[in-house]
Design a protein around this motif. Structure first.
Motif, PDB file in Angstrom:
ATOM      1  N   ALA A 150      -3.767   1.527   5.092  1.00 59.84           N
ATOM      2  CA  ALA A 150      -4.587   2.554   5.739  1.00 59.84           C
ATOM      3  C   ALA A 150      -4.159   3.952   5.305  1.00 59.84           C
ATOM      4  N   LEU A 151      -2.842   4.179   5.164  1.00 61.35           N
ATOM      5  CA  LEU A 151      -2.348   5.476   4.708  1.00 61.35           C
ATOM      6  C   LEU A 151      -2.827   5.765   3.286  1.00 61.35           C
ATOM      7  N   GLY A 152      -2.743   4.776   2.395  1.00 63.69           N
ATOM      8  CA  GLY A 152      -3.194   4.984   1.021  1.00 63.69           C
ATOM      9  C   GLY A 152      -4.682   5.268   0.935  1.00 63.69           C
ATOM     10  N   ARG A 153      -5.496   4.573   1.730  1.00 63.23           N
ATOM     11  CA  ARG A 153      -6.948   4.802   1.700  1.00 63.23           C
ATOM     12  C   ARG A 153      -7.296   6.194   2.222  1.00 63.23           C
ATOM     13  N   ARG A 154      -6.521   6.704   3.186  1.00 55.40           N
ATOM     14  CA  ARG A 154      -6.794   8.063   3.676  1.00 55.40           C
ATOM     15  C   ARG A 154      -6.529   9.104   2.602  1.00 55.40           C
ATOM     16  N   LEU A 155      -5.532   8.860   1.765  1.00 56.52           N
ATOM     17  CA  LEU A 155      -5.176   9.840   0.745  1.00 56.52           C
ATOM     18  C   LEU A 155      -6.052   9.757  -0.495  1.00 56.52           C
ATOM     19  N   LEU A 156      -6.603   8.582  -0.802  1.00 56.95           N
ATOM     20  CA  LEU A 156      -7.399   8.412  -2.020  1.00 56.95           C
ATOM     21  C   LEU A 156      -8.399   7.290  -1.825  1.00 56.95           C
ATOM     22  N   ARG A 157      -9.678   7.592  -2.035  1.00 54.88           N
ATOM     23  CA  ARG A 157     -10.726   6.573  -1.940  1.00 54.88           C
ATOM     24  C   ARG A 157     -10.790   5.837  -3.279  1.00 54.88           C
ATOM     25  N   ALA A 158     -10.075   4.735  -3.341  1.00 55.57           N
ATOM     26  CA  ALA A 158      -9.971   3.973  -4.583  1.00 55.57           C
ATOM     27  C   ALA A 158      -9.566   2.546  -4.243  1.00 55.57           C
ATOM     28  N   PRO A 159      -9.728   1.616  -5.193  1.00 57.59           N
ATOM     29  CA  PRO A 159      -9.266   0.240  -4.954  1.00 57.59           C
ATOM     30  C   PRO A 159      -7.772   0.194  -4.648  1.00 57.59           C
ATOM     31  N   VAL A 160      -7.385  -0.764  -3.794  1.00 66.66           N
ATOM     32  CA  VAL A 160      -5.995  -0.908  -3.354  1.00 66.66           C
ATOM     33  C   VAL A 160      -5.393  -2.164  -3.984  1.00 66.66           C
ATOM     34  N   VAL A 161      -4.221  -2.021  -4.586  1.00 65.82           N
ATOM     35  CA  VAL A 161      -3.458  -3.141  -5.136  1.00 65.82           C
ATOM     36  C   VAL A 161      -2.148  -3.247  -4.355  1.00 65.82           C
ATOM     37  N   VAL A 162      -1.882  -4.414  -3.777  1.00 70.95           N
ATOM     38  CA  VAL A 162      -0.682  -4.634  -2.968  1.00 70.95           C
ATOM     39  C   VAL A 162       0.242  -5.587  -3.716  1.00 70.95           C
ATOM     40  N   ALA A 163       1.503  -5.204  -3.846  1.00 73.59           N
ATOM     41  CA  ALA A 163       2.528  -6.063  -4.442  1.00 73.59           C
ATOM     42  C   ALA A 163       3.470  -6.524  -3.338  1.00 73.59           C
ATOM     43  N   THR A 164       3.522  -7.826  -3.091  1.00 75.17           N
ATOM     44  CA  THR A 164       4.326  -8.370  -2.015  1.00 75.17           C
ATOM     45  C   THR A 164       4.683  -9.814  -2.323  1.00 75.17           C
ATOM     46  N   ASP A 165       5.668 -10.351  -1.565  1.00 75.14           N
ATOM     47  CA  ASP A 165       6.004 -11.767  -1.706  1.00 75.14           C
ATOM     48  C   ASP A 165       5.367 -12.602  -0.609  1.00 75.14           C
ATOM     49  N   GLY A 166       4.587 -11.974   0.241  1.00 72.41           N
ATOM     50  CA  GLY A 166       3.845 -12.680   1.275  1.00 72.41           C
ATOM     51  C   GLY A 166       2.411 -12.912   0.871  1.00 72.41           C
ATOM     52  N   PRO A 167       1.597 -13.423   1.771  1.00 72.42           N
ATOM     53  CA  PRO A 167       0.182 -13.639   1.459  1.00 72.42           C
ATOM     54  C   PRO A 167      -0.558 -12.318   1.284  1.00 72.42           C
TER      55      PRO A 167
END
Length: 443
Positions: A150-167
């Protein structure tokens, strides 16, 4: 659609070769061609090259590639499980390796570190955030991915890529899953006299724990927890057979002297001397009716009360551990506002109330001589007296495993330009190689 490129080019070549005029075996021409074959000098055919170029451009236009890299938001899981070893590197190292090329190509990007408190960098050109990505460390007890997204979307309207070891979190356009199933043992909880251990493996493991100079062993079931009891009231523990994650191998528990700010009344002075408290402002005691949820731990004592009412109902809560209230007759205090909830009730309403960081009791003179009063206040102070050291996060110790990765689909835009360029190449072919004796096509 790129798989069509080679078949289309081959088809154009074969059709072009089939429609070329056959060479008539006149003597001069025959001898000239025979001499050329002997010299093995292939002849470039400009018309064929133009036709092949136009066909290739048309296939690329059908694929509609993007005009260029698009802005992007990158969210990186910084929880402790990302520090688990995968060979010679950690899960976070693998995430950095896969995200770095995407970040450097992005013309504008936001980089969010997802920990207990998300931290954002940017918007800025992706290459300018390279150092921020490389310096990230994984050590938090949890990663609040939803807040970070949510913080990233507020700063920039663009596709979101998440890097994690969870689902993969729901609603993201890209997901980079890192990590493989690993065996790990860790200390997941400590309290007075005991600790709990977690096992991420699919088989039972034996944990060897050093406590107060003594090594103890406990068998931990697969993907489950086990307790080690009979420990000193205060202790430090070290796991001798950890596993893939080092951050959960050490923990400690102790009791500290709590600072309490209370009115100078003899009953309260005796009580907090008995509980080992010292003057301070970590916990407050106030005589009055609460006006809302307290900002810091506060014990309220009602200034007045109604007629004594027997306690008929109590709520299951840690504050009442070991406290016998049923049948006690206590005066009804003035009712506090929301979000206070009744902890004990009588026929006419609530008698004791609680909320986060708050406890509200009847007037002091009605409870100061009751046996439950010191125990109730002790239970209220207990979470603030206990000091815990270590990761102590079961979800991180059990080492989540990722799902299949996917990246955002790049928006097209270059297809129309490639189609126009293919049409211009075909027009050039018509103008340069039109049959002789025919007029040029009118523009």
């Amino acid at each position: 659609m790129l798989w069509l490129l080679l078949p289309v080019l081959l088809l154009v070549y074969l059709l072009y070769r089939a429609r070329r005029p056959k060479v008539r075996p006149w003597a001069g021409v025959w001898l000239w061609q025979r001499g050329r074959r002997r010299r093995f000098r292939p002849r470039l055919d400009p018309r064929l090259l133009l036709l092949l170029l136009a066909a290739a451009l048309m296939v690329l236009a059908l694929d509609d590639p993007p005009l260029g890299p698009s802005p992007m938001v990158f969210v990186v899981d910084a929880s402790a499980s990302m520090a688990a070893r995968e060979g010679a590197r950690t899960r976070l190292d693998l995430a950095k390796e896969r995200l770095l090329p995407l970040l450097e190509r992005a013309p504008e990007a936001v980089l969010v570190r997802a920990g207990e408190t998300p931290q954002a960098f940017g918007p800025a050109p992706g290459v300018a955030l390279r150092g921020r990505l490389l310096e990230m460390e994984a050590k938090n007890r949890e990663a609040r991915l939803e807040e970070a997204i949510a913080l990233g979307r507020r700063l920039l309207r663009a596709p979101v890529v998440v890097a994690t070891d969870g689902p993969a979190p729901p609603g993201v356009e890209g997901y980079v899953g890192v990590g493989t199933p690993q065996e790990n043992l860790g200390i997941v909880a400590v309290a007075q006299g005991f600790l709990a251990l977690g096992n991420s493996a699919s088989r039972p493991l034996t944990a060897r724990v050093e406590v107060a100079g003594e090594v103890r062993e406990v068998r931990v079931p697969p993907r489950d927890f086990a307790r080690l009891e009979g420990l000193p009231p205060s202790f430090s523990a070290r796991l001798l057979s950890g596993g893939a994650l080092d951050l959960d191998d050490e923990a400690a528990f102790g009791l500290r002297r709590l600072g309490v700010d209370y009115p100078p009344l003899p009953a309260l002075e005796r009580l907090f001397r008995l509980l080992g408290a010292a003057p301070g402002d970590e916990v407050r005691v106030r005589i009055g009716v609460p006006e809302g949820a307290p900002e810091r731990p506060t014990l309220y004592l009602a200034p007045t009360g109604g007629p004594p009412t027997p306690v008929l109902l109590t709520a299951p809560h840690p504050l009442l551990e070991g406290v016998a209230l049923l049948g006690e007759k206590l005066p009804l205090p003035p009712r506090p506002p929301v979000p206070w909830q009744a902890l004990a009730e009588g026929e006419a309403g609530g008698i004791l109330y609680f909320t986060d960081k708050g406890l509200y009791l009847p007037p002091l003179e009605s409870v100061q001589e009751r046996p439950f009063f010191p125990l109730l206040v002790y239970n209220f102070l207990r979470p603030y007296r206990e000091a815990r050291v270590g990761l102590l996060s079961p979800g991180e110790t059990l080492l989540p495993t990722p799902e299949k990765s996917f990246l955002p689909q790049s928006p097209g835009g270059a297809g129309r330009f490639l189609a126009l360029l293919a049409a211009l190449v075909l027009l050039l072919e018509v103008l340069l190689f039109r049959p002789r004796g025919q007029p040029a096509p009118e523009g």
